[in-house]
Motif scaffolding. Structure first.
Motif, PDB file in Angstrom:
ATOM      1  N   ASN A 155      78.899  31.533  42.830  1.00 18.68           N
ATOM      2  CA  ASN A 155      80.037  30.867  43.464  1.00 18.68           C
ATOM      3  C   ASN A 155      79.479  29.671  44.232  1.00 18.68           C
ATOM      4  O   ASN A 155      78.923  29.825  45.317  1.00 18.68           O
ATOM      5  N   LEU A 158      80.492  29.144  47.976  1.00 21.49           N
ATOM      6  CA  LEU A 158      79.846  30.009  48.959  1.00 21.49           C
ATOM      7  C   LEU A 158      78.403  29.590  49.197  1.00 21.49           C
ATOM      8  O   LEU A 158      77.911  29.621  50.339  1.00 21.49           O
ATOM      9  N   SER A 186      75.088  37.174  52.747  1.00 18.00           N
ATOM     10  CA  SER A 186      75.746  38.384  53.242  1.00 18.00           C
ATOM     11  C   SER A 186      75.894  38.364  54.755  1.00 18.00           C
ATOM     12  O   SER A 186      76.221  39.373  55.372  1.00 18.00           O
ATOM     13  N   THR A 199      81.453  39.596  52.235  1.00 17.99           N
ATOM     14  CA  THR A 199      80.868  39.101  50.992  1.00 17.99           C
ATOM     15  C   THR A 199      79.446  39.627  50.850  1.00 17.99           C
ATOM     16  O   THR A 199      78.673  39.594  51.810  1.00 17.99           O
ATOM     17  N   GLY A 277      85.644  36.461  45.673  1.00 14.04           N
ATOM     18  CA  GLY A 277      84.712  36.099  46.725  1.00 14.04           C
ATOM     19  C   GLY A 277      83.967  37.274  47.325  1.00 14.04           C
ATOM     20  O   GLY A 277      83.303  37.127  48.362  1.00 14.04           O
ATOM     21  N   ARG A 278      84.041  38.435  46.694  1.00 18.41           N
ATOM     22  CA  ARG A 278      83.341  39.601  47.231  1.00 18.41           C
ATOM     23  C   ARG A 278      81.844  39.522  46.953  1.00 18.41           C
ATOM     24  O   ARG A 278      81.039  40.050  47.720  1.00 18.41           O
ATOM     25  N   TYR A 279      81.457  38.896  45.862  1.00 17.11           N
ATOM     26  CA  TYR A 279      80.045  38.723  45.522  1.00 17.11           C
ATOM     27  C   TYR A 279      79.792  37.232  45.318  1.00 17.11           C
ATOM     28  O   TYR A 279      80.529  36.559  44.602  1.00 17.11           O
ATOM     29  N   ALA A 280      78.706  36.734  45.890  1.00 14.65           N
ATOM     30  CA  ALA A 280      78.388  35.313  45.740  1.00 14.65           C
ATOM     31  C   ALA A 280      77.664  35.027  44.431  1.00 14.65           C
ATOM     32  O   ALA A 280      77.790  33.932  43.880  1.00 14.65           O
TER      33      ALA A 280
END
Length: 440
Positions: A155, A158, A186, A199, A277-280
């Motif tokens: 992402n 991010l 994180s 995240t 957007g939970r994982y970059a």
């Protein structure tokens, strides 16, 4: 490679019956004096299926006496389906598969030795390191033509917000730098049930943890499978083999920079969380870019980054897709001629674009279409020279070791259920007992 079971064989039998290849009744020529060869393709993406069918049609127009009949196969059951069709003498003539699925068929005498049949142009165009993926006992049983490096899908929004350096193939992240970046993405601290930024720096989809672990460990100098002076293979789990597993374990269990809930997922399962957007970042095969192109929300800014580099640079293992010829096919030269046509540089590019993968051929890799920044094509193409044969794919007993020993051991280690010492014990001691049964 999926291992054979009586149930799978029974279920695959009806499908195999529909695939008469070089069966007894088809060993001669057709009524008009020509021949018909059946080409079983595993292409499944719309663009890939279209490219394969178009190339078959082009061949047939130019070669009316050597006709190719397109047969649609499936990656989901190809191993068991081929086992059953070989046993019944109903195999296709030209077989699309992957190099890590060839060993049983090559050693079992089901596939033709192509060493003396391949044209020099094709031999010279594909690098020796790729030929090594389909070579068993110094004989070539398949032509490797498409390959897929593992990359980081990220992402970009991010990463830029966190102010981290975006790696390139010329200047990749090291594994320690990758760990640091994941912590920063994180929130730079461990996560608890109520804390954290919402995240994770990375999601590791490790439903099949063995291939990802072995292939990425080549970058740190890991091999795990070693040839002894007597020709037998033994498993070792040295410092270089431990680095990548330790990174994954620590990200999940110590740094909390990776989500533990994705460890049992396949790559596609992580995409909704990635889009939310939970994982970059998500380490995925190069072809997953097609799903991102089709499924990403409007305005979502994703990018393709190289996997981290170790002491061996960007090296990683791959198991290319292959084209083989059945040993019982009476028209092997004609079958190889079609494979040569299919893998001319221009045609190999068409197949690669359709599958969103990389060609193995040196000439095809020069095509401008594979050097575009769009969709990360240039990043993937820059990795082609670093790809190596996946470890152990020619080792007898590897499928059983993978299924019964390595997969459960790695899953337990990554989840935190066992420590590194227990992981080593299982992989090495239990693993060598498995291999010993195949090397008597």
């Amino acid at each position: 490679m999926r291992r054979r079971t009586l149930l799978a064989a029974a279920l695959a039998a009806p499908a195999a019956a529909l695939l008469p290849g070089c069966a007894a009744e088809r060993r001669g020529r057709d009524a008009d004096g020509g021949i018909t060869l059946r080409f079983q393709s595993l292409a499944w993406q719309k663009e890939s299926v279209e490219a394969n069918k178009q190339l078959v049609a082009e061949w047939n127009r130019a070669h009316p006496t050597v006709r190719i009949r397109y047969v649609q196969g499936s990656w989901d059951n190809v191993h068991d389906q081929l086992l059953t069709s070989f046993e019944g003498g109903e195999q296709p003539d030209i077989i699309h598969d992957a190099s890590d699925d060839l060993a049983e068929f090559a050693y079992g005498g089901d596939l033709a030795d192509l060493t003396g049949l391949l044209p020099q142009r094709l031999r010279d165009d594909i690098p020796q390191r790729s030929w090594g993926t389909a070579t068993f006992d110094r004989k070539i049983y398949g032509v490797p033509f498409l390959q897929e490096p593992r990359v980081l899908i990220a992402n970009r929004t991010l990463l830029r917000k966190a102010g981290v350096r975006l790696p390139t193939p010329a200047k990749p992240w090291s594994w320690p730098e990758f760990e640091r970046v994941a912590r920063e993405l994180s929130g730079g601290r461990g996560r608890s049930g109520s804390g954290g930024s919402g995240t994770y720096g990375v999601a590791w989809p490790l439903k099949d943890p063995v291939s990802a672990t072995l292939n990425l460990s080549l970058s740190t100098g890991g091999r795990m499978f070693h040839r002894r002076p007597d020709g037998r293979t033994e498993i070792r789990f040295d410092a270089a083999d431990r680095q990548v597993p330790r990174v994954v374990h620590d990200q999940v269990n110590r740094d909390r920079s990776a989500s533990g809930s994705t460890l049992g997922m396949g790559g596609s399962d992580t995409l909704p969380g990635f889009f939310a957007g939970r994982y970059a970042m998500v380490p995925l095969g190069f072809s997953y870019r097609q799903q991102l192109d089709q499924q990403a929300p409007k305005g979502f800014d994703w990018t393709v980054l190289p996997a981290p580099a170790g002491r061996a640079g960007l090296a990683q293992g791959v198991s290319p897709q292959t084209l083989s010829v059945a040993e019982d096919c009476p028209f092997k030269k004609e079958a190889v001629a079609f494979i040569d046509f299919l893998l001319r540089p221009r045609n190999m590019v068409r197949l690669a674009l359709g599958d969103w993968m990389l060609p193995t051929g040196a000439e095809a890799l020069k095509d401008p279409a594979l050097h575009r920044a769009e969709h990360g094509w240039a990043t993937g193409t820059a990795l082609a020279g670093h790809l190596r044969p996946a470890p152990a794919q020619t080792v007898r007993g590897y499928p059983e070791w993978k299924d019964k020993v390595a997969t459960p051991a790695l899953q337990e280690y990554y989840s935190g259920a066992i420590d590194l010492g227990e992981l080593r014990h299982r992989l090495v001691k239990d693993g060598n007992l498995v291999l010993a049964r195949y090397q008597r």
